[in-house]
Motif scaffolding. Structure first.
Motif, PDB file in Angstrom:
ATOM      1  N   GLY A 195      45.094  40.437 -51.741  1.00  0.00           N
ATOM      2  CA  GLY A 195      43.922  39.592 -51.545  1.00  0.00           C
ATOM      3  C   GLY A 195      43.839  38.471 -52.563  1.00  0.00           C
ATOM      4  N   LEU A 196      44.126  38.793 -53.821  1.00  0.00           N
ATOM      5  CA  LEU A 196      44.099  37.768 -54.873  1.00  0.00           C
ATOM      6  C   LEU A 196      45.206  36.745 -54.664  1.00  0.00           C
ATOM      7  CD1 LEU A 196      43.397  40.098 -57.932  1.00  0.00           C
ATOM      8  CD2 LEU A 196      41.840  38.374 -57.005  1.00  0.00           C
ATOM      9  N   VAL A 198      46.529  35.826 -51.740  1.00  0.00           N
ATOM     10  CA  VAL A 198      46.104  34.945 -50.643  1.00  0.00           C
ATOM     11  C   VAL A 198      45.043  33.966 -51.139  1.00  0.00           C
ATOM     12  CG1 VAL A 198      44.929  34.900 -48.410  1.00  0.00           C
ATOM     13  CG2 VAL A 198      46.695  36.605 -48.857  1.00  0.00           C
ATOM     14  N   GLY A 199      44.148  34.452 -52.011  1.00  0.00           N
ATOM     15  CA  GLY A 199      43.112  33.579 -52.560  1.00  0.00           C
ATOM     16  C   GLY A 199      43.661  32.416 -53.363  1.00  0.00           C
ATOM     17  N   VAL A 202      44.473  29.749 -50.510  1.00  0.00           N
ATOM     18  CA  VAL A 202      43.431  29.337 -49.554  1.00  0.00           C
ATOM     19  C   VAL A 202      42.114  29.029 -50.240  1.00  0.00           C
ATOM     20  CG1 VAL A 202      44.474  30.693 -47.719  1.00  0.00           C
ATOM     21  CG2 VAL A 202      42.629  31.700 -49.074  1.00  0.00           C
ATOM     22  N   GLY A 203      42.024  29.406 -51.538  1.00  0.00           N
ATOM     23  CA  GLY A 203      40.779  29.188 -52.258  1.00  0.00           C
ATOM     24  C   GLY A 203      40.604  27.767 -52.709  1.00  0.00           C
TER      25      GLY A 203
END
Length: 203
Positions: A195-196, A198-199, A202-203
């Motif tokens: 999750g981190l 991907v962040g 995309v963050g």
């Protein structure tokens, strides 16, 4: 020295994907392996502190220009580590059921090199030290002795924090002595790391 300590703790303390991986790695292997990995993270921070101290503003545009490709590279590597960590945990779970023991595959040297590499690729580290280079003259000392103290202090601060995280991972590993507990922890940490990662993009 104070500036170096602040720089080291400033980049080390925020808990992200690398710190999560370090804790999970130590929990499923050993304190020795985790400590080696922690020193890999600290070595990368020390190298960037050295770059900040020696390079000055001339290197800032170069560092800034590589953050985007390294962000993607780092995300891919972290995702691979998350998948590998989960698959290793599953293999150890099944192996422990069959053999009555766990197989620890990652050596301290490999742990050191792995965390050194992923931290060098970490865009957060690059952005942080780029900002440090562009900051005030007091942040990046000019004298040779001052530069040495700055870099060593930054390394020491990062190492002390990363070793603390590794110690926490070792305690977690002792608490989760059951096969299912370790498997559940590996699955949760792998999901968090993914999750981190991907962040990052995309963050």
């Amino acid at each position: 020295m104070v500036a170096g300590l602040l720089a080291g703790y400033g980049i080390a303390i925020p808990v992200g994907a690398v710190a999560t991986y370090l804790v999970a790695l130590t929990a499923r292997t050993s304190l020795r392996t985790g400590a080696s990995a922690a020193l890999g993270v600290a070595s990368a921070d020390g190298l960037y502190a050295l770059t900040a101290a020696l390079g000055g503003t001339a290197l800032a545009p170069l560092l800034a220009s590589v953050t985007t490709p390294l962000r993607w590279t780092s995300a891919v590597v972290l995702l691979a580590l998350a998948v590998r960590g989960f698959l290793t945990a599953v293999r150890q779970y099944r192996g422990a059921a069959a053999n009555g023991r766990e197989v620890r595959e990652l050596t301290p040297l490999r742990a050191y090199l792995s965390l050194l590499g992923i931290t060098l690729l970490n865009p957060v580290t690059i952005v942080y030290f780029t900002a440090l280079v562009l900051g005030s003259g007091s942040a990046a000392p000019a004298g040779g002795a001052e530069r040495t103290v700055f870099v060593l202090a930054a390394f020491a601060a990062s190492a002390s924090w990363q070793l603390l995280l590794a110690g926490g991972g070792a305690l977690l590993g002792r608490a989760l002595t059951g096969r299912r507990g370790r498997l559940a922890t590996a699955a949760a940490s792998s999901a968090l790391i993914a999750g981190l990662a991907v962040g990052m993009v995309v963050g």
